[in-house]
Motif scaffolding. Structure first.
Motif, short mmCIF file in Angstrom:
data_model
loop_
_atom_site.label_atom_id
_atom_site.label_comp_id
_atom_site.label_asym_id
_atom_site.label_seq_id
_atom_site.Cartn_x
_atom_site.Cartn_y
_atom_site.Cartn_z
N GLY A 143 0.81 -1.20 0.00
CA GLY A 143 0.00 0.00 0.00
C GLY A 143 0.85 1.25 0.00
N THR A 144 0.31 2.33 0.54
CA THR A 144 1.02 3.61 0.55
C THR A 144 1.89 3.76 1.79
N THR A 145 1.32 3.53 2.97
CA THR A 145 2.09 3.70 4.21
C THR A 145 2.57 2.37 4.80
N ASN A 146 1.78 1.32 4.69
CA ASN A 146 2.17 -0.03 5.16
C ASN A 146 2.61 -0.03 6.62
N ILE A 147 1.79 0.58 7.48
CA ILE A 147 2.16 0.73 8.88
C ILE A 147 2.31 -0.63 9.57
N LEU A 148 1.37 -1.53 9.38
CA LEU A 148 1.42 -2.81 10.09
C LEU A 148 2.62 -3.64 9.65
N ALA A 149 2.86 -3.72 8.33
CA ALA A 149 4.01 -4.49 7.84
C ALA A 149 5.32 -3.88 8.32
N HIS A 150 5.41 -2.55 8.31
CA HIS A 150 6.62 -1.86 8.76
C HIS A 150 6.85 -2.11 10.24
N THR A 151 5.77 -2.11 11.03
CA THR A 151 5.88 -2.35 12.46
C THR A 151 6.29 -3.79 12.75
N LEU A 152 5.77 -4.73 11.98
CA LEU A 152 6.09 -6.15 12.19
C LEU A 152 7.53 -6.47 11.85
N ASN A 153 8.01 -5.91 10.73
CA ASN A 153 9.31 -6.31 10.19
C ASN A 153 10.40 -5.27 10.37
N GLY A 154 10.04 -4.08 10.86
CA GLY A 154 11.02 -3.03 11.00
C GLY A 154 11.37 -2.36 9.69
#
Length: 464
Positions: A221-232
């Motif tokens: 997506g555009t921000t991908n907050i959950l993926a970024h939070t999960l994987n750093g």
């Protein structure tokens, strides 16, 4: 057994842990166009490598040997070990939505994700959706018992395969490739199905049961907050390798409810500026994604107005033995006033625009939520606060910003009678009349009454 003696190469020893290996292949030399057979050269081991901070990549290690018996013996032994890792999926149902963010879904899947699944011997059944509801119609007909998981490329239209299709989900693995709203919608469907399977009503859920299936998140997506939070990091290959390797961790989830019904499950929410911006962007979906969001942000900032509401919250109890049933009224704190933005987050919410996170003081599974309250202030001061998210400075170090660590929050909007005509027109353009917009994981929800948010520790397992 090649008969050769190589003395020019320096001997080097390397230890490979099998938990880092995800595939082993026989290596052969073949002519152009030759698909089978060929001269055996040895075996190749593929391992997951931590390339740099939080970023994963695949690495090939070639072991040379010309003996068929010797190579096949090693090949069988290594495959047997790999098959013993129970968390790793063997088959996936894949949905690709070609109308994704910047229309990149098909390219991302076939260029970055599919090769790794093939390398790991994960079978995939791919459907490219052609119209809204296509994925749902396919899911109704196909037998998902044949798969270990479901992989859905759904950036903006995940509702194609949410509640109804997830109600018939029998797989052991679920993967969503998309933006935050897409992932939240699939997580909501999985948790809702878990309540139904447990015989619980879904009108009002006080103590929900855990989701029985782990959920994989590949950023698209555009921000991908959950993926970024999960994987750093927001990196499709890294997220794919975490799924391939079977890395799973429990994550806290919130329930959003009115006094009479469950609205949805989610990980974070905004009320006020963050919600008004999303509501305005949703009314301009004919615009390109980035332009639409920039327009909505600037327009909402230009019409910056506080929301009058009453906030009630239950601070995190030091003793986790205290149950919700024993919470007395005097433990609840109340704040009433005019707020520019209210954020409630059960996860840190990392993204490229906020590398420290929107809620850097919380964690994925510490059983609490971060409540961030931005009181009414000038536009210039509010902009300074927003800019701090992109820097290393403390974004909460302002006299008009308050932070709390909580277990529960109640938000009761109160419509002011003093709105002028211009303000009333603005409110109507961003939300339905008589309702207030909520931004839940990047998905718009409109509600007129009080919203009660509870955190439920480790309610779902996510790959990462």
């Amino acid at each position: 057994p090649t008969g050769d003696s190589v003395t020019s190469l320096q001997v080097k020893e390397e230890i490979i842990e099998m938990k880092d290996v995800f595939s082993v292949k026989l290596k052969r030399r073949r002519f152009v166009g030759q698909k089978k057979g060929g001269t055996l050269l040895g075996i190749t081991i593929f391992k997951c490598l931590n390339k740099e901070e939080n970023k994963l990549t695949d690495c090939a290690i070639h072991l040379h040997n010309f003996s068929e018996d010797h190579c096949h013996s090693w090949f069988r032994c290594l495959k047997e070990i790999l098959n013993g890792f129970q968390n790793r999926p063997k088959s996936l149902k894949v949905f690709v939505n070609p109308s994704s963010h910047k229309r990149e879904a098909t390219h991302v899947y076939y260029e970055q994700v599919a090769p790794l699944f093939k390398l790991a011997d994960i079978k995939t059944d791919v459907t490219v959706t052609e119209y809204e509801g296509h994925a749902l119609s396919v899911l109704k007909k196909c037998e998902l018992r044949a798969f270990d998981g479901c992989l859905s490329f759904v950036w903006t239209a995940v509702k194609q395969l949410t509640l109804h299709c997830l109600a018939s989900l029998f797989c052991n693995r679920v993967v969503c490739v998309g933006g935050d709203g897409s992932v939240s919608e699939v997580a909501h469907g999985l948790l809702l199905k878990a309540q139904l399977d447990a015989g619980k009503g879904t009108d009002y859920v006080l103590t929900p049961v855990r989701a029985p299936l782990p959920l994989g998140v590949i950023p698209a997506g555009t921000t991908n907050i959950l993926a970024h939070t999960l994987n750093g990091i927001s990196h499709p290959v890294t997220a794919t390798l975490h799924i391939v390797m079977g890395h799973v961790q429990p994550v806290d989830v919130c329930t959003f409810s009115t006094p009479s019904k469950l609205l949805r499950f989610g990980f974070s929410a905004m009320f006020g500026f963050g919600a008004r911006t999303l509501a305005l962007a949703e009314k301009h979906r004919w615009m390109p994604s980035n332009q639409r969001k920039d327009f909505a942000f600037i327009k909402t900032l230009a019409n910056l107005k506080p929301e009058e509401c009453e906030l009630s919250f239950l601070p995190l109890q030091i003793s986790q033995e205290d149950s919700h049933e024993n919470d007395s009224e005097d433990q609840w704190h109340k704040i009433q006033g005019h707020f520019l933005n209210v954020s409630i987050m059960a996860i840190p919410c990392l993204c490229s625009m906020a590398p420290r996170g929107l809620a850097p003081n919380t964690r994925l599974n510490n059983g609490s939520m971060a409540l961030v309250v931005v009181q009414n202030t000038s536009r210039s001061e509010f902009i300074k606060h927003l800019k701090r998210y992109a820097s290393v400075k403390n974004q909460f170090n302002f006299p008009f910003v308050e932070t709390y660590t909580v277990e529960e929050v109640k938000v009761q909007p109160r419509l002011e009678s003093g709105f002028d005509t211009k303000e009333v027109t603005y409110l109507k353009t961003t939300s339905a009349e008589g309702t207030y917009p909520w931004n839940i994981d990047g998905d718009l929800m409109e509600e007129a009454s009080e919203v009660h948010i509870r955190v439920h520790p480790q309610l779902i397992d996510l790959y990462g």
